[in-house]
Scaffold this motif. Structure first.
Motif, PDB file in Angstrom:
ATOM      1  N   ASP A   4       0.836  -1.197   0.000  1.00 54.09           N
ATOM      2  CA  ASP A   4       0.000   0.000   0.000  1.00 54.09           C
ATOM      3  C   ASP A   4       0.872   1.250   0.000  1.00 54.09           C
ATOM      4  O   ASP A   4       0.584   2.224  -0.693  1.00 54.09           O
ATOM      5  N   ARG A  66       0.124   4.266   9.309  1.00 51.96           N
ATOM      6  CA  ARG A  66      -1.188   3.724   9.660  1.00 51.96           C
ATOM      7  C   ARG A  66      -1.635   2.725   8.598  1.00 51.96           C
ATOM      8  O   ARG A  66      -1.205   2.780   7.453  1.00 51.96           O
ATOM      9  N   SER A  67      -2.565   1.878   8.960  1.00 50.29           N
ATOM     10  CA  SER A  67      -3.172   0.955   8.005  1.00 50.29           C
ATOM     11  C   SER A  67      -4.012   1.756   7.011  1.00 50.29           C
ATOM     12  O   SER A  67      -4.884   2.535   7.423  1.00 50.29           O
ATOM     13  N   LYS A  69      -6.226   0.609   4.905  1.00 52.29           N
ATOM     14  CA  LYS A  69      -7.610   0.128   4.914  1.00 52.29           C
ATOM     15  C   LYS A  69      -8.382   0.742   6.081  1.00 52.29           C
ATOM     16  O   LYS A  69      -9.524   1.167   5.913  1.00 52.29           O
ATOM     17  N   GLU A 154      -9.160  -0.620  16.222  1.00 46.80           N
ATOM     18  CA  GLU A 154      -9.304   0.032  14.911  1.00 46.80           C
ATOM     19  C   GLU A 154     -10.692   0.661  14.763  1.00 46.80           C
ATOM     20  O   GLU A 154     -10.828   1.768  14.256  1.00 46.80           O
TER      21      GLU A 154
END
Length: 188
Positions: A4, A66-67, A69, A154
């Protein structure tokens, strides 16, 4: 496989094909989440488009640590919340206290109608009707946890609420969904 972070860096440098790959990677999960939030195919498509427009505009500010998604879903929740508030204000202004009933798309399975398929379709219809009856405060945590498999932490970050509140809303949401689905079965 491209990460990503690499895709985002490519997008930031103006490589459109990287944006296409990023959208392709998350389009199914994001659309499914939009569909669960809105419970309406047209609204889901509108929200889906609006999310990607916002993501493209804000991609420079995204923290690659950070993620992606989780960030994408947080943007979705925030946009949906804003749209819902605006809609409720308009509804109240023009319709007063009268409620608005939306036409919901029936999800159809194209496989042959076996007894098992009929039972599955019936369960899906009961679940969709039960989800429609839930308040948005319970719907979002349920969808994020059970369909998208985000952790409590999350979900708390995405919704801007404490972890304990996430757990509470999941528990209460499950109870309300079970009760709602029981009423649907009794009416049938």
């Amino acid at each position: 496989m491209i990460t990503d972070k690499q895709l985002i860096e490519g997008c930031r440098s103006g490589r459109r094909e990287m944006l296409g790959l990023l959208v392709d990677r998350y389009k199914d999960d994001l659309y499914r989440f939009c569909r669960h939030l809105t419970l309406n195919a047209q609204d889901a498509e509108d929200l889906f488009q609006e999310v990607w427009v916002r993501v493209i505009r804000k991609l420079e500010k995204y923290d690659c640590e950070r993620s992606f998604k989780a960030w994408l879903f947080q943007v979705t929740v925030n946009l949906h919340r804003d749209r819902y508030r605006r809609w409720k204000k308009l509804q109240h202004r023009f319709l007063g206290e009268a409620s608005f009933q939306a036409d919901f798309l029936n999800i159809r399975d194209s496989s042959p109608l076996t007894e098992e398929a009929l039972l599955r379709n019936e369960r899906n219809a009961e679940l969709e009707q039960g989800l429609r009856a839930l308040s948005k405060r319970y719907l979002a945590p349920l969808v994020l946890y059970y369909y998208n498999e985000f952790s409590y932490e999350e979900i708390a970050e995405m919704l801007g609420i404490p972890v304990g509140t996430v757990k509470s809303r999941l528990n209460q949401g499950k109870k309300l969904l079970q009760t709602s689905m029981q009423h649907v079965k009794e009416e049938a």
